[in-house]
Structures are given as structure tokens and as C-alpha cells.
Write a protein that holds these residues in place. Structure first.
Motif, PDB file in Angstrom:
ATOM      1  N   ALA A 181       0.598  -1.104   0.008  1.00  0.00           N
ATOM      2  CA  ALA A 181      -0.036  -0.008  -0.114  1.00  0.00           C
ATOM      3  C   ALA A 181       0.896   1.109   0.101  1.00  0.00           C
ATOM      4  O   ALA A 181       0.303   2.254  -0.723  1.00  0.00           O
ATOM      5  CB  ALA A 181      -0.904   0.102   1.242  1.00  0.00           C
ATOM      6  N   ARG A 182       1.881   1.013   0.659  1.00  0.00           N
ATOM      7  CA  ARG A 182       2.771   2.368   0.655  1.00  0.00           C
ATOM      8  C   ARG A 182       3.578   2.576  -0.630  1.00  0.00           C
ATOM      9  O   ARG A 182       3.586   3.860  -1.173  1.00  0.00           O
ATOM     10  CB  ARG A 182       4.018   2.116   1.936  1.00  0.00           C
ATOM     11  CG  ARG A 182       4.793   3.380   2.050  1.00  0.00           C
ATOM     12  CD  ARG A 182       5.846   3.376   3.278  1.00  0.00           C
ATOM     13  NE  ARG A 182       6.805   2.326   3.049  1.00  0.00           N
ATOM     14  CZ  ARG A 182       6.552   0.738   3.862  1.00  0.00           C
ATOM     15  NH1 ARG A 182       5.400   0.777   4.769  1.00  0.00           N
ATOM     16  NH2 ARG A 182       7.443   0.033   3.530  1.00  0.00           N
ATOM     17  N   ARG A 183       4.010   1.542  -1.282  1.00  0.00           N
ATOM     18  CA  ARG A 183       4.649   1.767  -2.647  1.00  0.00           C
ATOM     19  C   ARG A 183       3.429   2.287  -3.410  1.00  0.00           C
ATOM     20  O   ARG A 183       3.857   2.980  -4.610  1.00  0.00           O
ATOM     21  CB  ARG A 183       5.133   0.272  -3.009  1.00  0.00           C
ATOM     22  CG  ARG A 183       6.212  -0.222  -2.334  1.00  0.00           C
ATOM     23  CD  ARG A 183       7.488   0.620  -2.587  1.00  0.00           C
ATOM     24  NE  ARG A 183       8.637   0.108  -1.905  1.00  0.00           N
ATOM     25  CZ  ARG A 183       9.467  -0.940  -2.631  1.00  0.00           C
ATOM     26  NH1 ARG A 183       8.866  -1.582  -3.445  1.00  0.00           N
ATOM     27  NH2 ARG A 183      10.553  -1.515  -1.703  1.00  0.00           N
ATOM     28  N   ARG A 184       2.108   1.627  -3.364  1.00  0.00           N
ATOM     29  CA  ARG A 184       1.176   2.037  -4.446  1.00  0.00           C
ATOM     30  C   ARG A 184       1.027   3.638  -4.347  1.00  0.00           C
ATOM     31  O   ARG A 184       0.798   4.500  -5.338  1.00  0.00           O
ATOM     32  CB  ARG A 184      -0.143   1.169  -3.860  1.00  0.00           C
ATOM     33  CG  ARG A 184      -1.337   1.761  -4.767  1.00  0.00           C
ATOM     34  CD  ARG A 184      -2.622   1.631  -3.960  1.00  0.00           C
ATOM     35  NE  ARG A 184      -2.802   2.371  -2.829  1.00  0.00           N
ATOM     36  CZ  ARG A 184      -3.487   1.962  -1.726  1.00  0.00           C
ATOM     37  NH1 ARG A 184      -4.088   0.857  -1.792  1.00  0.00           N
ATOM     38  NH2 ARG A 184      -3.581   2.680  -0.797  1.00  0.00           N
ATOM     39  N   ASP A 185       0.966   4.181  -2.942  1.00  0.00           N
ATOM     40  CA  ASP A 185       0.850   5.516  -2.845  1.00  0.00           C
ATOM     41  C   ASP A 185       1.729   6.372  -3.168  1.00  0.00           C
ATOM     42  O   ASP A 185       1.747   7.495  -4.087  1.00  0.00           O
ATOM     43  CB  ASP A 185       0.592   6.015  -1.366  1.00  0.00           C
ATOM     44  CG  ASP A 185      -0.696   5.293  -0.714  1.00  0.00           C
ATOM     45  OD1 ASP A 185      -1.706   4.863  -1.555  1.00  0.00           O
ATOM     46  OD2 ASP A 185      -0.881   5.129   0.473  1.00  0.00           O
TER      47      ASP A 185
END
Length: 569
Positions: free
Chosen positions: A430-434
Motif C-alpha cells: 500500500a505504501r509503494r502504491r501511494d
């Protein structure tokens, strides 16, 4: 002498109070919660110049039981409202009765709150009338020495009202009329004679503010930019508006409550106005004046060159660096260094660029590519590189992405994200997606700004809302000329004249050809509004065909996922 200096000129008076129509009203309800409790009675009195023009009174069936304590207070029982019309029928009649008038109520937020809730529930548009609260007005006019209480009964007794309020709507509205007129009598000596002055008077305003309102008298009621100046001619504040006189006058009334701006007004000795053809020209001029003067009391846009950019360094093994001055091939602009650094790290990780700042020779021994690798602490993608040739595809991929030639690094980042999700490292994914979403948006914005800045000349038109057109001549991302063709005026001769008199713009180096990023972004927002049309352009206006346009669907899905995670967290 001072009173004469403070007196308004005729054109500043607005609507005299004696010529203003007021509808003084009161509601009785089943409780105190608009939208949950119901209305049981409406009473209203229409007055102008001290004369009663009409009255409105009706019981209302609230569609719910009336609590015993409310029955004891108002005397209105369920039997009394059983055959009364429901509020959806009464509401239309009351809105017509009050149409075009100023609404007045004792504790107006309570009564207008119920009316607004009823309008919302039954689909009536709220007419957004001017509203005067006699409680608030009384607190401005009277002191605790005048009255220990600001309840309607206490004020009615103080002013000798002919009507005694009794918690019935029409009776209370009649008493409020007497209170309103008595308060008006006390406002006259304080220089409040018009509706506009009354609205300005309700918030607290210092005498010093009120004395300076004449500083707006010379300004036209046209769009433009205004500059507050100190006694030494220093520019204290710059603003933009669609109506110069009206906006500047607000700084000398109680509607201006910001302490910082009140301090600025106290220092100001003069206000200069610059007329503009339309709002877009005013906004651009404001940006340029903020950059030129850097006023102490403005908080934004004082430095149009303050943007941050991401660019490849000129080294044998380049890395991405965050810089202030853009150069050809840079990515940006970013509003903060932190955002630029995040984008740079995300892009470096996706493309396989090194992130360390240590120098690496052109031919790096595989055993010792850098000092950190020697002690086993190097985590950069360059670790173990044999030569510049092995590293160059990563550099080429990054530059191709920035230039809009392909999206290979983004696809690599997306594969990394999917691998994390498949391994059930959901928080990291999720952090990489954002982070990837931030990078994609930045690249898309850069492509749009660069595409506009590359055009030597573009002429666009926007409807002015009255059958005419507002024009902008844009050259290399800057506003070079602006004008209007009002309804009935042939537009093309106006366009030709604007182009002939437009500012000469010489492109400079950098991705935006030297244009300030904030001005180019402002022009882009205007050009992409609904209704704006292209009149002519020197070259086609187009974004890179292999840019990030195809990632819009992924961006929407990523935004939705982030919003859902935020909602459940």
C-alpha cells in the motif's frame, strides 16, 4: 468634524434601512434539532420604513408527537395541529411571502436552521437571503448595564413593546419587530444607515478600520488587482478580485476578522487598483506582483521560482538529484522538497538507479563498486555494476519516462508492487502504491505543463456569461495579452488586436521554456475549464503519446483503494 469625515458619500450608502423590506419571523417547534424535530407554527410580519405591509401565520402539522414540555411552553397541542397543513405545503407559501426580503429573527440561526432543513428535505432551493439576528444586534448595541438579559421578553420590556411575547409565533414576531426598530434608532448615531452598513456592523469592527473605508472610494467595480501600501510606499498586501471597490471595502468592515490582515489595514495609507480585462488576467498579474514585491502580509506565491525539480546528475553513474533551478530533461515542478525527494526515490527504485552520493569510477570493480559496498552496507541498485554500459539502460529508461517516450520504469514499479501484494506484504504494498501514484501524477502534470509551454502562441476564448467572450493570448506558458469582446462586438477583430499588441516572449532553457511554473499551471487550469475554446494555435497542442495518459484508470483505482483504507482505519 470627525463625524463628517466618517460620513458615507451617496454612492456608498447602498440600500437605506428605511427602504429595505424586512420579514420578521418566528417558529415554534417540537424540539431544538433541525431535520429531526418538526415545526409546529410559523408567524411573520413584513415591514418597511416602520410600516407593516402584511402578516403570515399558520399552525403546522409536524408529523410527530409534541413533547409535553413543549406543550407546556407554547400551549400548542397535538389536537391543535391535527388538521393543520404539513410543512411541505406551508413552506412554499412562506418562501413566497418572504421573497426578496431580509429575514429577521430573535436567535436567527435556530429559526433559519429549521427552514433550511425543511427546504433540503422537500426539495426547495434555499434562497440565501440576508439574515439579521436581533440577539446578535442587541449584544452589539446594548451593554449589560442596559439590560441583564438579551431574551426577547427582556428586550421587549426594555423598549416598551406594545406586544408581549408568549412563545406563540406571530405574537413573538410582532414583539421582535418593535425590538428591531428600537435597535435601529440606536444605530443611527453610530453611522449605520443602510443594509450594507448593518451587515458590516454586526461583526465587531474598530473605529480605525471604519475611518479608512474611504480608501476604496476611487476604485472601479471591475476585476483587477489591488495593492495596500504603507506610508513609505512599501507594498504590504496584494490581492485579486472580480470587483475592486466591493472587495477592498470589505477590509474596513467587521467581515474581515483575520488579525494579521487587520494589522495590515491599520498600517496601510493607500490602496492602488489595477483594472484587468477579466479574472484570469487579474490572477496572473497578482502572481507577478507578489513575485516582484514580496509583500510582508501575503503568505503565498512570493517566489515563483521556488519550485523543486528532479534531474539526473552529470556523472559516469548518474543518480536523481533534487534541484531548485530546472534544466532540460528535469521532472517537475514539485511544491516541496520532500515531495520531490519522494518522487526521486520512487523513480530510482523502479529504474535501478543508484541513490548514494559517493562517487563511482567509470569502470567500477565488481568487488568494490563503492566504499559502502566494501563494508557491506551498500543497498543501492548500482552495487556490483561492471561498467557504465551496464548502467546506461536504467538512465535511458528514466529520461525516456520524463520525456514521455515510454513508461518502462513505471511498469517495473508496478511489478514490484504486485510481487509485494502476492507475498501478502500488504502494508508495504500500500505504501509503494501511494508513492507510485504520487510519481505518476507528477509526471502527468509535467507533461501537461511542458506541452503548453512549448507552444509559441495560443489564443483561447471563454464565455463571459453575458453573451460575450474573454480572450487570452498565451506564449510559451505566459499570458501575453488579455481582452474581452462584449455581446454584440465582433470577436475576431478583437483577437487580431490582442495578438498584435501582445507581449513578446522569448523562450528560455528548461522544461517550461523559462515560464514560471505557477503561472503556466494557472493558465492550464483556465484552458481546461468547461466552455473554453481554442481560437488558434501556432502548433498543435498535444501531450506525449507514450506518456502516462494510459495510467489514468490505475490512478483512479489506487485513489479509491487509498480512500477505503483511510475510511476503515
Amino acid at each position: 468634524m470627525h463625524a463628517a469625515q466618517d460620513q458615507l458619500t451617496f454612492d456608498e450608502l447602498g440600500t437605506p434601512l428605511k427602504d429595505t423590506t424586512f420579514v420578521v419571523f418566528d417558529l415554534e417547534t417540537t424540539g431544538t434539532r433541525p431535520g429531526t424535530d418538526g415545526i409546529t407554527e410559523i408567524g411573520a410580519v413584513k415591514v418597511r420604513g416602520g410600516e407593516v405591509l402584511g402578516e403570515f401565520a399558520t399552525l403546522v402539522n409536524p408529523g410527530m408527537p409534541i413533547p409535553p414540555q413543549i406543550v407546556a411552553l407554547t400551549g400548542i397541542t397535538g389536537a391543535m395541529v391535527y388538521e393543520a397543513p404539513p410543512v411541505e405545503e406551508v413552506l412554499a407559501a412562506f418562501l413566497e411571502f418572504a421573497r426578496g426580503a431580509v429575514l429577521v429573527a430573535h436567535n436567527a440561526p435556530f429559526d433559519t436552521g429549521f427552514l433550511r432543513a425543511a427546504c433540503l428535505e422537500y426539495g426547495y432551493p434555499w434562497p440565501k437571503p440576508a439574515v439579521v439576528c436581533t440577539v446578535r444586534l442587541a449584544r452589539r448595541v446594548l451593554t449589560r448595564q442596559d439590560t441583564p438579559s438579551f431574551r426577547l421578553g427582556a428586550l421587549a420590556a426594555l423598549f416598551g413593546s406594545q406586544t408581549t411575547p408568549n412563545h406563540r409565533a406571530l405574537q413573538d414576531a410582532r414583539a421582535t419587530v418593535d425590538v428591531l426598530h428600537a435597535l435601529f434608532e440606536r444605530l443611527g448615531p453610530q453611522g449605520v444607515h443602510s443594509l450594507e452598513e448593518l451587515v458590516d456592523y454586526l461583526p465587531e469592527v474598530t473605529p480605525a478600520q471604519r475611518r479608512k473605508r474611504g480608501m476604496a472610494a476611487h476604485l472601479p467595480e471591475l476585476p483587477g488587482v489591488y495593492l495596500f501600501r504603507s506610508p513609505s510606499e512599501e507594498v504590504l498586501y496584494v490581492g485579486t478580485t472580480r470587483n475592486l471597490r466591493r472587495r477592498v471595502r470589505q477590509y474596513f468592515t467587521g467581515s474581515e476578522s483575520r488579525g494579521r490582515i487587520r494589522e495590515m489595514v491599520a498600517l496601510a495609507e493607500r490602496v492602488d487598483g489595477i483594472e484587468c480585462s477579466h479574472a484570469l488576467e487579474a490572477q496572473v498579474r497578482e502572481l507577478r506582483l507578489l513575485a516582484a514585491h514580496k509583500p510582508a502580509y501575503n503568505r503565498r506565491s512570493k517566489n515563483p521560482r521556488k519550485s523543486w525539480w528532479v534531474a539526473l546528475t552529470e556523472e559516469a553513474f548518474p543518480r536523481l538529484s533534487v534541484v531548485r533551478l530546472p534544466k532540460d530533461g528535469a521532472l517537475g515542478p514539485f511544491t516541496s522538497q520532500a515531495m520531490a525527494k519522494l518522487a526521486a526515490d520512487t523513480l530510482a527504485g523502479a529504474a535501478g538507479l543508484r541513490t548514494c552520493t559517493l562517487r563511482i569510477p567509470a569502470t567500477a570493480p565488481s568487488a568494490k563498486p563503492c566504499a559502502l559496498a566494501e563494508i557491506g552496507r551498500c543497498k543501492a541498485p548500482c552495487a556490483g555494476l561492471q561498467s557504465v554500459d551496464e548502467y546506461s539502460p536504467s538512465v535511458h529508461g528514466v529520461q525516456s519516462l520524463i520525456d514521455g517516450q515510454d513508461t518502462v520504469p513505471l511498469e517495473a514499479a508496478l511489478r514490484q508492487l504486485e510481487e509485494l501484494a502476492a507475498a501478502e506484504h500488504f502494508e508495504q504494498a500500500a505504501r509503494r502504491r501511494d508513492e507510485l501514484a504520487i510519481l505518476v501524477r507528477a509526471i502527468g502534470k509535467a507533461h501537461r505543463l511542458t506541452a503548453l509551454a512549448a507552444i509559441p502562441e495560443l489564443v483561447a476564448a471563454s464565455p463571459d456569461g453575458s453573451g460575450g467572450w474573454e480572450f487570452a493570448v498565451i506564449r510559451h506558458g505566459r499570458l501575453a495579452s488579455a481582452g474581452v469582446a462584449r455581446r454584440g462586438v465582433p470577436p475576431m477583430p478583437v483577437v487580431d488586436a490582442l495578438v498584435a499588441s501582445a507581449e513578446t516572449v522569448t523562450p528560455d532553457a528548461g522544461p517550461l521554456y523559462g515560464a514560471p511554473a505557477e503561472e503556466t499551471a494557472l493558465l492550464l487550469r483556465w484552458l481546461t475549464r468547461g466552455g473554453v475554446r481554442l481560437v488558434r494555435t501556432a502548433v498543435p497542442w498535444a501531450e506525449p503519446a507514450r506518456g502516462v495518459g494510459g495510467w489514468q484508470g490505475w490512478l483512479e483505482r489506487a485513489s479509491t483503494a487509498a480512500a477505503l483504507e483511510q475510511a476503515v482505519s
